[in-house]
Scaffold this active site. Sequence first.
Site, short mmCIF file in Angstrom:
data_model
loop_
_atom_site.label_atom_id
_atom_site.label_comp_id
_atom_site.label_asym_id
_atom_site.label_seq_id
_atom_site.Cartn_x
_atom_site.Cartn_y
_atom_site.Cartn_z
CG HIS A 1 -28.67 -43.33 50.01
ND1 HIS A 1 -28.99 -42.12 49.46
CD2 HIS A 1 -28.09 -43.06 51.22
CE1 HIS A 1 -28.61 -41.15 50.30
NE2 HIS A 1 -28.08 -41.69 51.37
CG LEU B 1 -26.79 -43.52 28.12
CD1 LEU B 1 -27.55 -42.25 27.74
CD2 LEU B 1 -27.54 -44.24 29.23
CG ASP C 1 -31.98 -33.42 47.08
OD1 ASP C 1 -31.49 -34.18 47.96
OD2 ASP C 1 -32.30 -32.25 47.31
C1 FPP Z 1 -29.35 -37.28 47.67
O1 FPP Z 1 -30.35 -37.59 48.59
C2 FPP Z 1 -28.74 -38.48 47.11
C3 FPP Z 1 -27.46 -38.88 47.31
C4 FPP Z 1 -26.50 -38.12 48.13
C5 FPP Z 1 -26.94 -40.13 46.75
C6 FPP Z 1 -27.44 -40.57 45.43
C7 FPP Z 1 -27.26 -42.03 45.33
C8 FPP Z 1 -28.10 -42.91 44.76
C9 FPP Z 1 -29.32 -42.52 44.04
C10 FPP Z 1 -27.86 -44.36 44.92
C11 FPP Z 1 -27.07 -45.13 43.97
C12 FPP Z 1 -26.70 -44.56 42.71
C13 FPP Z 1 -25.61 -44.90 42.02
C14 FPP Z 1 -25.35 -44.30 40.71
C15 FPP Z 1 -24.66 -45.83 42.57
P1 FPP Z 1 -30.22 -37.05 50.08
O2 FPP Z 1 -29.63 -38.14 50.90
O3 FPP Z 1 -29.44 -35.77 50.10
O4 FPP Z 1 -31.71 -36.79 50.44
P2 FPP Z 1 -32.31 -35.76 51.48
O5 FPP Z 1 -31.93 -34.38 50.98
O6 FPP Z 1 -33.78 -36.01 51.44
O7 FPP Z 1 -31.69 -36.09 52.81
#
Ligand code: FPP
Length: 239
Positions: free
Chosen positions: A36, A130, A19
């Site tokens: 991201h 893994l 997150d």
């Molecule tokens: C949460 O941050 C994260 C996500 C919804 C997406 C997670 C994706 C990645 C780390 C990128 C690529 C990974 C793979 C495995 C392809 P948020 O957007 O909810 O953050 P915020 O709460 O600060 O808005």
Amino acid sequence: MAKENPVPSIPQHVAIIMDGNGRWAQKHHLPRLSGHEAGRKSVKEVVQAAIHHGVRYLTLYAFSVENWQRPREEVQGLMGLLRGVLRDELKEMGEQGIRLRMIGRKQDLPEAVREELEAAMENTLGNTKLDLILALSYGSRVEITEAVQAVAREVKAGSLDPEAIREKTVSDHLYTREIPDPDLLIRTSGEMRISNFMLWQISYAEIHVTPVLWPDFGKKEFALALADYAGRERRFGGV
Ligand code: FPP
């Protein structure tokens, strides 16, 4: 006298709620998608760290069923990012002994992503170093609901006696069948929430919440989480 901890100090299965990408982007005056993209680098570093420490299963909450409600541009960006990871990292994954798996509603994913994902899972099937499990279009309540439907179908068909339903019957119908429950759950960016993630499977997991935003989370923070875990005394409801 200090009680002997009978549980291995390295968790066999680590699950992570990644997150804070959006907040990281905001902090750096960048569009959300850049957050991201930066998060992708953390994924790579944490996968390496997991292998280094001898973690056997790593589950990453990459996209929830609720995430489909985000703006179209962000959803498309995340799907593109996922395709990029599958395309660019597959060869290295294979060489490092990583088996790629997924939990979630695969049928919800765009066809191009699904095909890429299926090929990656097929190609890495024999790897045993893994298991990297991506939670994609994942929601714990929908997972449990689908399990209940499947169990009910078996009862209706006469192949299952309701009295014979055990906890194992339920867990055998979850996306995670054949995957041991997480020992350690990590959540970044400081939120004290589970967000519909592996509700059944984390019953006895240790929880480590760090204020660090996901794009800033790397091998150092992963090692800190493992050290935190190693210091816990797990009793599984016993004394
Ligand atoms: C949460 O941050 C994260 C996500 C919804 C997406 C997670 C994706 C990645 C780390 C990128 C690529 C990974 C793979 C495995 C392809 P948020 O957007 O909810 O953050 P915020 O709460 O600060 O808005």
